[in-house]
Design a protein around this motif. Structure first.
Motif, PDB file in Angstrom:
ATOM      1  N   ARG A 362       0.856  -1.182   0.000  1.00 56.02           N
ATOM      2  CA  ARG A 362       0.000   0.000   0.000  1.00 56.02           C
ATOM      3  C   ARG A 362       0.891   1.230   0.000  1.00 56.02           C
ATOM      4  N   LEU A 363       0.629   2.141  -0.933  1.00 56.68           N
ATOM      5  CA  LEU A 363       1.524   3.268  -1.191  1.00 56.68           C
ATOM      6  C   LEU A 363       1.119   4.525  -0.437  1.00 56.68           C
ATOM      7  N   ASP A 364       2.099   5.152   0.202  1.00 52.01           N
ATOM      8  CA  ASP A 364       1.948   6.486   0.782  1.00 52.01           C
ATOM      9  C   ASP A 364       2.542   7.552  -0.127  1.00 52.01           C
ATOM     10  N   ARG A 365       3.306   7.116  -1.121  1.00 54.09           N
ATOM     11  CA  ARG A 365       3.904   8.007  -2.116  1.00 54.09           C
ATOM     12  C   ARG A 365       3.726   7.358  -3.486  1.00 54.09           C
ATOM     13  N   SER A 366       3.689   8.163  -4.516  1.00 54.31           N
ATOM     14  CA  SER A 366       3.581   7.623  -5.865  1.00 54.31           C
ATOM     15  C   SER A 366       4.890   6.955  -6.265  1.00 54.31           C
ATOM     16  N   VAL A 367       4.794   5.979  -7.166  1.00 57.14           N
ATOM     17  CA  VAL A 367       5.973   5.291  -7.672  1.00 57.14           C
ATOM     18  C   VAL A 367       5.834   5.172  -9.189  1.00 57.14           C
ATOM     19  N   GLY A 368       6.945   4.902  -9.848  1.00 59.37           N
ATOM     20  CA  GLY A 368       6.943   4.796 -11.298  1.00 59.37           C
ATOM     21  C   GLY A 368       7.372   3.422 -11.769  1.00 59.37           C
ATOM     22  N   GLU A 369       6.941   3.061 -12.940  1.00 59.02           N
ATOM     23  CA  GLU A 369       7.300   1.768 -13.500  1.00 59.02           C
ATOM     24  C   GLU A 369       8.824   1.626 -13.559  1.00 59.02           C
ATOM     25  N   GLY A 370       9.300   0.495 -13.064  1.00 64.22           N
ATOM     26  CA  GLY A 370      10.726   0.216 -13.079  1.00 64.22           C
ATOM     27  C   GLY A 370      11.474   0.676 -11.834  1.00 64.22           C
ATOM     28  N   ASP A 371      10.824   1.470 -10.965  1.00 57.50           N
ATOM     29  CA  ASP A 371      11.503   1.890  -9.727  1.00 57.50           C
ATOM     30  C   ASP A 371      11.950   0.662  -8.936  1.00 57.50           C
ATOM     31  N   LEU A 372      13.129   0.745  -8.341  1.00 58.14           N
ATOM     32  CA  LEU A 372      13.642  -0.342  -7.515  1.00 58.14           C
ATOM     33  C   LEU A 372      13.196  -0.121  -6.079  1.00 58.14           C
ATOM     34  N   LEU A 373      12.487  -1.100  -5.519  1.00 58.74           N
ATOM     35  CA  LEU A 373      11.982  -1.012  -4.156  1.00 58.74           C
ATOM     36  C   LEU A 373      12.808  -1.908  -3.237  1.00 58.74           C
ATOM     37  N   GLU A 374      12.964  -1.463  -2.009  1.00 58.58           N
ATOM     38  CA  GLU A 374      13.572  -2.275  -0.962  1.00 58.58           C
ATOM     39  C   GLU A 374      12.502  -2.598   0.072  1.00 58.58           C
TER      40      GLU A 374
END
Length: 844
Positions: A362-374
């Motif tokens: 569940r996102l509290d901030r926007s993200v973009g396609e391909g972003d690397l998440l930890e």
């Protein structure tokens, strides 16, 4: 189009470890870029850095964009290297460098003498942190001083009154130690920060332990030497008001996406400040997001406020934190299976077992396609994993990401690499999309006269005029003003962009537009040439001295000594057994054991004053002043510098004060002298003694001892100081009382224990600064005979960490070695577990 007003705000100085980040810095709007030519003489020798060809091209691109280029030569230089580094400086100047960032005082001495036309900046590695030292630099002809990172805004404002342009780091990694006096890497790994090869031991885990080896670190504080990264984007108005001339972004080891993101965020903020405009909430959020999604260890600006408390430390982790964007709300184990690996390019194909899972975030901030998440578990942070964002998603959405194993609900999720930033950096790193210099265009189309295009840089930097074909009457359609604006304004691949037009055209003029394009192209070419003339090799080589060889240098140094009335070098001085003592009680023990010259720390001097304690009679007691002397330190340290009396100075501020008061200054080892030019420069300045750097080899120490016209000394016993930090390491306990004089922890024998179990002693002084010492004791007594024969006559026992009995034993041991050298006897063997430092192991 971006217009930059550099009069009201600091210069934005960007890092570049090679051509790609250099191009990214240009595109992002840097006013100046600092980089290195080659890999030998700069503080980031592991960076990609520049060849002569790529550096020349970078300087050309920068100058066309009205951007300056500074070359880092910010390491200490060996005597044998001086001709090579001077050759590098001369070459960089001819290729287009605008200034040089220098740590070594001998190199500065040589450049100011041989190449006076070159602009010199003092590096933060030179450890300048007050107005007194800054004024000294001004008198040496230095155009800019890069201040220590630890200074507050009021301190900067005071220093700015000296009339020297000031540069300060404003974003990026913070060293735990005051820069330029750190030997932790060289003592532990042989890789010296003063030579550009720091192994960053401060980013490793340590435990603060007591006398019995029990840990007293508070829970979760596994990285007691790891600060957060600097971020001053909210502090730009007060930095500008304080008089800061250049805001420096750290990062010559960083990738182009980091450089692009950070520089563009600060560019926008500085432009708003220059225009007197407040950014909108949306703009502020976008800039902060850029910074958060570039590499960071979380952010601090504590030093600007004059603090150095726990909130500036990244105790939990030393790697990239990115930006917190959400949490795991669900997870699914999808089992496992065999997958094919290898087989490419004729290699052998293998089957590997792999597990599969999914996590819902569940996102509290926007993200973009391909972003690397930890995704990092709260209970065991070492079990983190990474995954990629499958598609753009907004705040409040829940996304499903593929992982290699399930992750518990509640795990925090961070963006640690922005795909959008990577894409932007890839686009600009080639150099095809960079800042174009705004120009005003004037066009003349008069019947019977040559067609004229004039270009003038908006910043006033240069103008050019090109004439072409003779304008004739139109045979068909006459050209209009709009036609000329359109066709002259097509500047395409040139480094210019038109922002204003003045067109004078007679009625009825006719011409072919290809001919117009030719005159416009000629004007652009002439403007490029005009801009580049001042930095061209043809102009700069005129009157430029040649590179000296070793004999030239030696001859010049003999001449300087003779002209300055300095004594000739001598190796016939009587040896003195010296002791550095932290208390008056230890002073008595050292003298009883045979010390003939005492050095007392400022805390020891303060204790003697408070207790009205007498120093041993009939012996010289020399104040051993601190490595750091900031504006607030003057009241504590300045009274120790007395007319006609010796003092050992730890920085340029204290040297200046000693000279002003007619004291007899000895230059401590934390002002590194690794070459004969530095010796002569310090002697010419008024130094009456020199303490050699522990990073020298025996051969180097002996060579400098033979070359010195004043007494030289070397610490031969005790523990070498590895670090001095503004942050107190004892805060790792979580029990700071913010009263150093009353702190019970200060009186204890505490240490940092590293992963291998080695203990690094820790002491803090009355100013709240930490001093960390080497894990192994030093014993250079077997080399004392060679040192004395070479003129190194002051042999010191550092008693800082010793008991009275230990101090007496070590002083006696050094005394026996001195007597053995005098009678030609073989010295005693080195103590078990002791090290000879770098006497036989050169630093990298």
């Amino acid at each position: 189009m971006r217009f930059r007003d550099t009069h009201a705000v600091p210069e934005l100085l960007a890092p570049a470890g090679g051509p790609e980040p250099f191009n990214a810095a240009l595109a992002a709007g840097a006013d100046a870029i600092y980089c290195a030519l080659g890999n030998d003489f700069n503080a980031r020798r592991s960076a990609h850095n520049f060849t002569c060809e790529t550096f020349e091209a970078a300087c050309r691109a920068a100058h066309l964009a009205d951007v300056r280029v500074y070359v880092t030569v910010n390491v200490v230089i060996r005597t044998c290297e001086m001709p090579r580094v001077l050759a590098l400086v001369r070459k960089a100047w001819l290729l287009g460098a605008d200034a040089f960032i220098i740590q070594d005082w001998g190199l500065l001495f040589e450049i100011r003498h041989r190449f006076p036309q070159m602009e010199c900046h003092i590096s933060t590695q030179a450890n300048i942190h007050d107005a007194r030292a800054t004024a000294w630099c001004r008198e040496l002809g230095v155009e800019r001083v890069t201040l220590s990172r630890e200074l507050s805004v009021p301190e900067m404002a005071r220093i700015a009154q000296e009339g020297v342009e000031l540069e300060s780091f404003g974003h990026g990694a913070l060293c735990f130690c005051y820069s330029g006096i750190c030997m932790m890497s060289s003592l532990a790994k042989g890789r010296s920060a003063n030579r550009g090869m720091c192994a960053q031991p401060c980013r490793l885990p340590y435990q603060l332990v007591d006398e019995d080896g029990a840990s007293i670190s508070a829970p979760g504080r596994r990285l007691p030497l790891c600060p957060k990264d600097y971020c001053t984007i909210e502090d730009l108005p007060r930095l500008a008001q304080a008089g800061l001339g250049s805001l420096k972004v750290e990062g010559r080891m960083k990738a182009p996406d980091y450089v692009c993101s950070v520089v563009s965020a600060y560019r926008a903020q500085l432009d708003d400040l220059a225009a007197g405009r407040l950014p909108t909430d949306v703009e502020e959020a976008e800039r902060h997001q850029r910074l958060r999604r570039a590499f960071n260890r979380d952010f601090t600006h504590a030093y600007l406020d004059g603090t150095s408390d726990d909130d500036m430390m990244s105790y939990e982790r030393s790697n990239n934190r990115g930006e917190l964007v959400g949490i795991v709300v669900a997870t699914r184990d999808l089992g496992g299976g065999r997958v094919r690996r290898g087989g490419a390019n004729g290699g052998r194909e293998r089957l590997r077992f792999k597990t599969f899972a999914e996590v819902d975030i569940r996102l509290d901030r926007s993200v973009g396609e391909g972003d690397l998440l930890e995704v990092r578990p709260m209970d065991d942070p070492t079990q983190f994993l990474t995954t990629h964002v499958p598609a753009d998603a907004r705040v409040g959405e829940t996304i499903c990401c593929k992982t290699v194993r399930p992750m518990a609900a509640g795990c925090p999720v961070r963006v640690i690499r922005s795909q959008a930033a990577m894409d932007e950096a890839a686009r600009v790193a080639t150099g095809d999309d960079r800042y174009k210099r705004p120009v005003r265009v004037r066009v003349e189309a008069r019947l019977g006269q040559p067609f004229v295009v004039e270009l003038a840089c908006v910043d006033g930097g240069a103008t050019a005029r090109a004439e072409g074909f003779v304008v004739e009457a139109a045979r068909t359609r006459a050209v209009t003003r709009e036609d000329l604006v359109e066709h002259v304004g097509r500047m395409g691949q040139s480094p210019f962009v038109p922002v204003a037009f003045e067109v004078e055209v007679d009625e009825g003029c006719g011409m072919g537009f290809s001919a117009v394009h030719g005159v416009r192209a000629k004007a652009c070419r002439l403007l490029e040439e005009t801009i580049l003339v001042p930095s061209s090799a043809a102009v700069r080589e005129e009157g430029l001295a040649r590179v000296p060889d070793g004999e030239d240098l030696a001859t010049h140094l003999r001449f300087v000594r003779r002209e300055a009335g300095l004594a000739a070098p001598s190796v016939s001085r009587a040896a003195e057994v010296c002791a550095l003592v932290p208390t008056p009680v230890l002073a008595q023990a050292a003298v009883t054991a045979g010390a003939t010259r005492l050095y007392a720390t400022p805390d020891a001097c303060e204790e003697a004053r408070r207790q009205d304690a007498a120093w041993p009679e009939g012996i010289t007691v020399v104040p051993w002043l601190d490595e750091v002397c900031r504006e607030p330190d003057h009241q504590r340290l300045d009274p120790l510098v007395e007319q006609g009396a010796p003092c050992a100075v730890g920085n340029m501020s204290e040297l200046v004060l000693a000279l002003e008061r007619g004291s007899l200054p000895e230059v401590r080892e934390c002002i590194p002298a690794h070459n004969e030019s530095t010796l002569v420069a310090l002697e010419q300045a008024g130094a009456k003694g020199l303490w050699l750097s522990p990073e020298l080899t025996l051969e180097e120490a002996c060579a400098l001892g033979k070359a010195s016209s004043v007494p030289c000394g070397l610490i031969v016993s005790g523990r070498l100081r590895a670090m001095t930090s503004e942050h107190c390491v004892l805060q790792t306990t979580g029990r700071c009382i913010h009263d150093c004089a009353s702190c019970a922890l200060r009186s204890r024998r505490l240490s940092l224990r590293d992963r291998a179990g080695a203990l690094l002693p820790v002491r803090t002084d009355l100013a709240g600064r930490s001093h960390i010492y080497a894990a192994r004791p030093l014993d250079a007594t077997p080399e004392i005979g060679e040192l004395i024969a070479a003129g190194v006559s002051r042999l010191m026992v550092d008693c800082t960490l010793l008991s009275e009995r230990e101090a007496a034993l070590e002083v006696e041991r050094v005394g026996r070695a001195v007597r053995a050298a005098a009678t030609g006897r073989k010295p005693a063997r080195r103590l078990a577990r002791a090290t000879s430092g770098h006497l036989h192991e050169p630093i990298e």
